[in-house]
Design an enzyme around this catalytic site. Structure first.
Site, PDB file in Angstrom:
ATOM      1  N   GLU A 103      40.048  22.488  30.853  1.00 13.58           N
ATOM      2  CA  GLU A 103      40.188  23.886  31.501  1.00 13.58           C
ATOM      3  C   GLU A 103      41.795  24.151  31.671  1.00 13.58           C
ATOM      4  OE1 GLU A 103      37.969  24.771  35.156  1.00 13.58           O
ATOM      5  OE2 GLU A 103      38.940  26.519  35.305  1.00 13.58           O
ATOM      6  N   ASP A 108      52.228  23.424  32.841  1.00 19.05           N
ATOM      7  CA  ASP A 108      51.746  24.404  31.526  1.00 19.05           C
ATOM      8  C   ASP A 108      50.977  23.751  30.636  1.00 19.05           C
ATOM      9  OD1 ASP A 108      51.713  25.936  29.159  1.00 19.05           O
ATOM     10  OD2 ASP A 108      53.716  26.900  29.815  1.00 19.05           O
ATOM     11  N   ASP A 148      45.663  35.007  34.093  1.00 22.78           N
ATOM     12  CA  ASP A 148      46.555  36.149  34.700  1.00 22.78           C
ATOM     13  C   ASP A 148      46.350  37.486  33.683  1.00 22.78           C
ATOM     14  OD1 ASP A 148      47.219  34.577  37.118  1.00 22.78           O
ATOM     15  OD2 ASP A 148      48.796  33.450  35.794  1.00 22.78           O
ATOM     16  N   LYS A 157      51.018  44.772  32.719  1.00 22.18           N
ATOM     17  CA  LYS A 157      52.393  45.797  32.266  1.00 22.18           C
ATOM     18  C   LYS A 157      52.477  45.662  30.726  1.00 22.18           C
ATOM     19  CE  LYS A 157      54.686  46.459  36.555  1.00 22.18           C
ATOM     20  NZ  LYS A 157      55.535  46.025  37.367  1.00 22.18           N
ATOM     21  N   ASP A 176      38.038  39.790  34.335  1.00 23.73           N
ATOM     22  CA  ASP A 176      37.368  40.724  34.861  1.00 23.73           C
ATOM     23  C   ASP A 176      38.539  41.979  34.603  1.00 23.73           C
ATOM     24  OD1 ASP A 176      39.484  39.447  36.344  1.00 23.73           O
ATOM     25  OD2 ASP A 176      38.855  40.587  38.125  1.00 23.73           O
ATOM     26  N   THR A 198      32.685  30.882  40.465  1.00 24.93           N
ATOM     27  CA  THR A 198      33.687  30.804  41.442  1.00 24.93           C
ATOM     28  C   THR A 198      34.001  31.710  42.456  1.00 24.93           C
ATOM     29  OG1 THR A 198      35.585  31.529  39.980  1.00 24.93           O
ATOM     30  CG2 THR A 198      35.340  29.139  39.805  1.00 24.93           C
ATOM     31  N   ARG A 199      34.623  31.324  43.358  1.00 23.20           N
ATOM     32  CA  ARG A 199      34.899  32.540  44.684  1.00 23.20           C
ATOM     33  C   ARG A 199      35.598  33.711  43.936  1.00 23.20           C
ATOM     34  NH1 ARG A 199      37.549  29.399  49.248  1.00 23.20           N
ATOM     35  NH2 ARG A 199      37.622  27.855  47.518  1.00 23.20           N
TER      36      ARG A 199
END
Ligand SMILES: C[S@@+](CC[C@H](N)C(=O)[O-])C[C@H]1O[C@@H](n2cnc3c(N)ncnc32)[C@H](O)[C@@H]1O
Length: 239
Positions: free
Chosen positions: A66, A118, A140, A144, A176, A214-215
């Site tokens: 993951e 990383d 993430d 922009k 999302d 997940t939350r």
């Protein structure tokens, strides 16, 4: 474990803060005691055996990886559900690493390894065709335009993932963020190394039956954003 300051690790600058708050004494202790035992070591380290990517790949026929596990909820649950699979997680955000360590400790999970770094360092170090499944979940979004080059789903990352996946190995992506969802697919189509498994809209608009929610994902839904789920298989040959 010792973490050099960010100034010595320019590749980490783009994630912002590596540590948000002071760790509780329990978590700080796990960072000193448990992490050294289950950390992946990019270089052989005297006193630790079977912790380099090569050693780990040789010792474990089934490995899932993951990238950016956040608080580690998904990784811990997958490890608990699949004790025969070694679950490796990469995450440079130390609070997230400490949270996963807490979970690993509480649940007594023996099949978790962590690279607190990383993920691309590990992708480069793993042997060819050594991983069964790779997850990149809600990365993430870097919305922009001038920041989009920082997105983890890129041709370079797809090259690395394709190399380390076993034949027929799977890459699972979720986001999302509408613009990133389009970007991800465009990257996959351009790359040509992966086959998108979806046959109908419902296949990518709903989570697969074995999905670990997940939350973060639940919060997204509560805010009215609908995630997408892309299941991709490594092609046997590029067309
Ligand atoms: C939006 S969070 C999502 C976390 C988690 N996947 C989830 O669904 O809750 C993205 C995470 O990816 C991590 N990350 C970003 N770039 C990374 C990289 N190159 N290697 C490993 N992790 C990375 C960030 O630190 C952050 O924790």
């Amino acid at each position: 474990m010792h973490f050099p300051p960010i100034a010595e690790r320019p590749w980490l600058v783009s994630y912002g803060r590596r540590r948000a708050r002071k760790l509780t004494p329990g978590k700080a202790d796990l960072m000193e005691t448990l992490l050294p035992r289950i950390a992946v070591r990019l270089q052989p380290d005297e006193g630790f055996i079977q912790n380099t990517p090569d050693e780990i790949a040789k010792a474990h026929p089934r490995i899932w990886l993951e990238i950016g596990f956040g608080g580690g909820e998904h990784l811990a649950e997958q490890a608990a559900r699949h004790p025969d699979v070694l679950c490796i997680g990469c995450e440079p955000f130390i609070d997230g690493v400490a949270k996963l360590l807490d979970d690993v400790n509480d649940r007594g999970l023996e099949n978790v390894r962590i690279l607190p770094e990383d993920a691309r360092l590990l992708l480069e170090a793993l042997p060819d065709a050594s991983i069964e499944r790779v997850f990149i979940l809600f990365p993430d979004p870097w919305p922009k335009i001038r920041h989009q080059k920082r997105r983890i789903v890129s041709q370079q990352t797809l090259d690395l993932v394709e190399r380390i996946l076993k034949p027929g190995g799977e890459l699972r992506l979720a986001t999302d963020h509408v613009d990133y969802a389009i970007w991800m697919l465009a990257q996959v189509v351009q790359h040509q190394g992966f086959e998108w498994q979806a046959e109908r809209d419902v296949d990518w608009k709903t989570a697969p039956s074995d999905w670990v929610s997940t939350r973060y994902e639940q919060k997204t839904r509560a805010q009215g954003r609908e995630p997408v789920y892309y299941l991709l298989k490594k092609k046997t040959s590029k067309k």
